[in-house]
Write a protein that holds these residues in place. Structure first.
Motif, mmCIF file in Angstrom:
data_model
loop_
_atom_site.group_PDB
_atom_site.id
_atom_site.type_symbol
_atom_site.label_atom_id
_atom_site.label_comp_id
_atom_site.label_asym_id
_atom_site.label_seq_id
_atom_site.Cartn_x
_atom_site.Cartn_y
_atom_site.Cartn_z
ATOM 1 N N ARG A 57 -77.506 -22.239 3.663
ATOM 2 C CA ARG A 57 -76.660 -22.068 4.860
ATOM 3 C C ARG A 57 -75.305 -22.735 4.685
ATOM 4 N NH1 ARG A 57 -81.589 -23.205 7.731
ATOM 5 N NH2 ARG A 57 -82.444 -21.196 8.380
ATOM 6 N N LEU B 149 -73.636 -22.973 1.969
ATOM 7 C CA LEU B 149 -72.833 -22.053 1.160
ATOM 8 C C LEU B 149 -72.205 -20.954 2.013
ATOM 9 C CD1 LEU B 149 -74.920 -21.220 -2.018
ATOM 10 C CD2 LEU B 149 -72.957 -22.724 -1.808
ATOM 11 N N THR B 150 -73.012 -20.363 2.887
ATOM 12 C CA THR B 150 -72.493 -19.222 3.643
ATOM 13 C C THR B 150 -71.536 -19.676 4.742
ATOM 14 O OG1 THR B 150 -74.299 -19.155 5.250
ATOM 15 C CG2 THR B 150 -74.621 -17.924 3.229
ATOM 16 N N ARG C 246 -68.393 -20.788 2.889
ATOM 17 C CA ARG C 246 -67.965 -19.904 1.782
ATOM 18 C C ARG C 246 -67.693 -20.714 0.519
ATOM 19 N NH1 ARG C 246 -69.416 -14.865 2.920
ATOM 20 N NH2 ARG C 246 -70.119 -15.308 4.989
ATOM 21 N N LEU C 247 -68.629 -21.586 0.173
ATOM 22 C CA LEU C 247 -68.458 -22.421 -1.017
ATOM 23 C C LEU C 247 -68.908 -21.656 -2.262
ATOM 24 C CD1 LEU C 247 -69.961 -25.780 0.318
ATOM 25 C CD2 LEU C 247 -67.557 -25.082 0.257
ATOM 26 N N THR D 33 -72.718 -14.824 -1.066
ATOM 27 C CA THR D 33 -72.718 -15.439 0.256
ATOM 28 C C THR D 33 -73.009 -14.393 1.351
ATOM 29 O OG1 THR D 33 -70.294 -15.359 0.141
ATOM 30 C CG2 THR D 33 -71.327 -17.487 -0.219
ATOM 31 N N ARG D 34 -72.505 -13.160 1.176
ATOM 32 C CA ARG D 34 -72.820 -12.115 2.154
ATOM 33 C C ARG D 34 -74.310 -11.776 2.128
ATOM 34 N NH1 ARG D 34 -71.383 -10.348 6.563
ATOM 35 N NH2 ARG D 34 -71.367 -8.108 6.180
ATOM 36 N N LEU E 228 -76.697 -13.797 1.297
ATOM 37 C CA LEU E 228 -77.374 -14.911 1.962
ATOM 38 C C LEU E 228 -77.257 -14.796 3.485
ATOM 39 C CD1 LEU E 228 -76.455 -17.860 -0.433
ATOM 40 C CD2 LEU E 228 -78.771 -17.028 0.057
ATOM 41 N N ASP E 229 -76.078 -14.406 3.972
ATOM 42 C CA ASP E 229 -75.927 -14.189 5.420
ATOM 43 C C ASP E 229 -77.024 -13.263 5.952
ATOM 44 O OD1 ASP E 229 -73.605 -15.676 5.790
ATOM 45 O OD2 ASP E 229 -72.259 -13.970 5.510
ATOM 46 N N LEU F 83 -80.918 -15.090 5.267
ATOM 47 C CA LEU F 83 -81.328 -16.400 5.777
ATOM 48 C C LEU F 83 -81.901 -16.249 7.176
ATOM 49 C CD1 LEU F 83 -78.461 -18.711 4.527
ATOM 50 C CD2 LEU F 83 -80.855 -18.739 3.806
#
Lengths: 149, 149
Positions: free
Chosen positions: A24, A26-27, A30-31, B139-140, B142-143, B146
């Motif tokens: 979470r 990371l998202t 935006r790391l 990251t998208r 993961l969005d 999650l």
């Protein structure tokens, strides 16, 4: 220009962080990856986004990605939920001794760039006497070395 | 959930883009990597940030990063400037046949995650009949996978 002048603050996570909380972070921010520390607060490893994602994939699918096809859509969507309560430390592959991308405070931009390129790492840790002085991401380094258009 | 539902628009660059313009796009938009297309507009390769940075590092330093230490600070700072006018195509290592991280539009999140993890790629291209339908970043993805905290 030296590493100490480029290093920024960056969130760090203990190895015992819940893997879903790590993902979470990371998202939300935006790391490009996470920095993991051991119990003494020393930098332990860097996981790029793709390797945090890897922690969510069952080990037998990591070994043979064609097995991903045996999951139907509903099961695949639950890929993350089944890991609630598991820590990054528990899920890190034991055989995987991860390189810690790290430079000293006096490293030049050429040294930093060469290391990130070789380790395929989106960030490197600046370390002095085992203490973390900050983090340099590839995009921050590029900000510093790109000539004006 | 399938790849076609997760894919987003993403900037693409022709292989003949100026390498410094490619690097600027990364820093301006904080992108995790670039998608390169050939002259027919087909996706050719994905370069994560660290591999765009690699294009700026002289080939003999890529092969032996300890050579980075022979540069003094002022020379190291000019790492990028000397490449003005060179294209990504000219600088891509010839021997380096890069995997193109790509999935079909009906790939499940498990298939996408397993592929990104294996290729250590921060993004994958969604391709149907050689045409790019969009891009999925780690990251998208993961969005989407999650569970709520």
């Amino acid at each position: 220009m030296r590493a100490r002048e480029i290093a920024d603050d960056y969130p760090v996570l203990n190895l015992d962080v819940d893997v879903l909380d790590a993902a979470r972070l990371l998202t939300q921010d935006r790391l490009p990856g996470i920095v993991l520390t051991d119990d003494a607060g020393r930098p332990h490893s860097v996981l790029p986004d793709s390797q945090v994602l890897r922690l969510l994939v069952p080990p037998y699918v990591q070994r043979d990605p064609t097995l991903a096809k045996v999951y139907d859509e509903a099961e695949a969507d639950r890929i993350a939920a089944r890991l609630s309560g598991r820590t990054v430390r528990q899920l890190l592959p034991a055989e995987n001794t991860v390189d810690l991308p790290a430079v000293g405070p006096s490293a030049t931009v050429m040294e930093i760039a060469a290391q990130m390129a070789r380790l395929r790492s989106p960030l490197t840790v600046v370390v002095e006497r085992e203490r973390m002085q900050g983090v340099i991401t590839t995009t921050r380094l590029l900000d510093h070395i790109l000539p004006p258009p």
